[in-house]
Design a protein around this motif. Sequence first.
Motif, mmCIF file in Angstrom:
data_model
loop_
_atom_site.group_PDB
_atom_site.id
_atom_site.type_symbol
_atom_site.label_atom_id
_atom_site.label_comp_id
_atom_site.label_asym_id
_atom_site.label_seq_id
_atom_site.Cartn_x
_atom_site.Cartn_y
_atom_site.Cartn_z
ATOM 1 N N LEU A 196 -1.576 64.765 16.509
ATOM 2 C CA LEU A 196 -1.908 63.370 16.220
ATOM 3 C C LEU A 196 -2.662 63.354 14.904
ATOM 4 N N SER A 197 -2.200 62.557 13.960
ATOM 5 C CA SER A 197 -2.844 62.484 12.642
ATOM 6 C C SER A 197 -3.186 61.044 12.316
ATOM 7 N N GLY A 198 -4.269 60.874 11.565
ATOM 8 C CA GLY A 198 -4.652 59.531 11.166
ATOM 9 C C GLY A 198 -5.582 59.534 9.975
ATOM 10 N N SER A 199 -5.598 58.406 9.285
ATOM 11 C CA SER A 199 -6.512 58.206 8.166
ATOM 12 C C SER A 199 -7.228 56.884 8.375
ATOM 13 N N GLY A 200 -8.206 56.605 7.544
ATOM 14 C CA GLY A 200 -8.954 55.358 7.657
ATOM 15 C C GLY A 200 -9.672 55.258 8.988
#
Length: 335
Positions: A177-181
Amino acid sequence: MQILEKISENVVGAVALPLSVAPNFKIDDLEYLVPMCTEESSVVAACSNGARLVHANGGFTTTAPPDPYMTGMIQLIELDNSQRVVEHLNSQREAILSEANRGHHHCRATDAAATVLGPDSAVLTVRVSVGDSMGANAINRMMEAVGRWLDVAPGRVLCRILSNDAKGRVYTASATLSGSGEDRGRLGDLSRAFELAQALPERAVTHNKGIMNGVIAVAMASGQDTRAIEAANHLYAGSGGQYKPLSRCVVTESADTTTLTITVDVACPIGVVGGLTTFHPACRAALGLLPETTADCLGRTMACAGLASNIAALRALVGVGINAGHLRLHDKKKG
């Protein structure tokens, strides 16, 4: 009624449970519809949601045991010299295997070893390659046959039984699982939830229950022995000396992205030959949803369902809360 009477005794009726299908599963680059049967609301929805999140990040990857095996055990007691008996049995390894394998096709005994338990007791352990079979009945028959054949006079054979230890049948599923912000904070909270399960058995047992929600729902749909699966996984969770979670999380940080790699190990004493899988139409239909009707494919699917359930449960736990998520689904159904 005829089908039910093949399953149990003194049958007077049936307790029906819903057979559901969970979408969104991408496993080893293949799209799956996962059969699930459970009495607990929100499990199927949660698994589907967890699978959707993983799907958006490339899907699940899995590994399976190359030669799934289980073991049988024969307890020997009242021996005049347990060390001498053990040495004799170990010298008879090939004969023991030959006797165990007589008349068996789906399962094959591949190794045997005796060890001392006490001054007048010992145990003979037989390793059995099970293939697509769960193996319980076959291994019990093997142990009973070997027990009748053994001569340990003046001692005697006592217990002859399989072990539900399924360390030779562990399936692994992984997801990222990847995310930014803002998503980085949510993923950070998710990763911290794993820390509590790693630190405290009291939390790990509930963490693992969330994994088993998915695993057992697939097991129920496909006609598996759910008690054997539960027992095997709780033994596996405690095999390091302290009860631990079946899943683990590794965090990778870059300049603007947080990535979680989440992996689960699930012990799966399962089969697609024999038992309910041979004559129960719903179980046969459920297995027919999978790309292959093999224990390998079923085990990989169960591991992914467990991981999807785990991810969904932890997201709820660090968000609105487990109960709030359940109640929201209950209220939606009542409406």
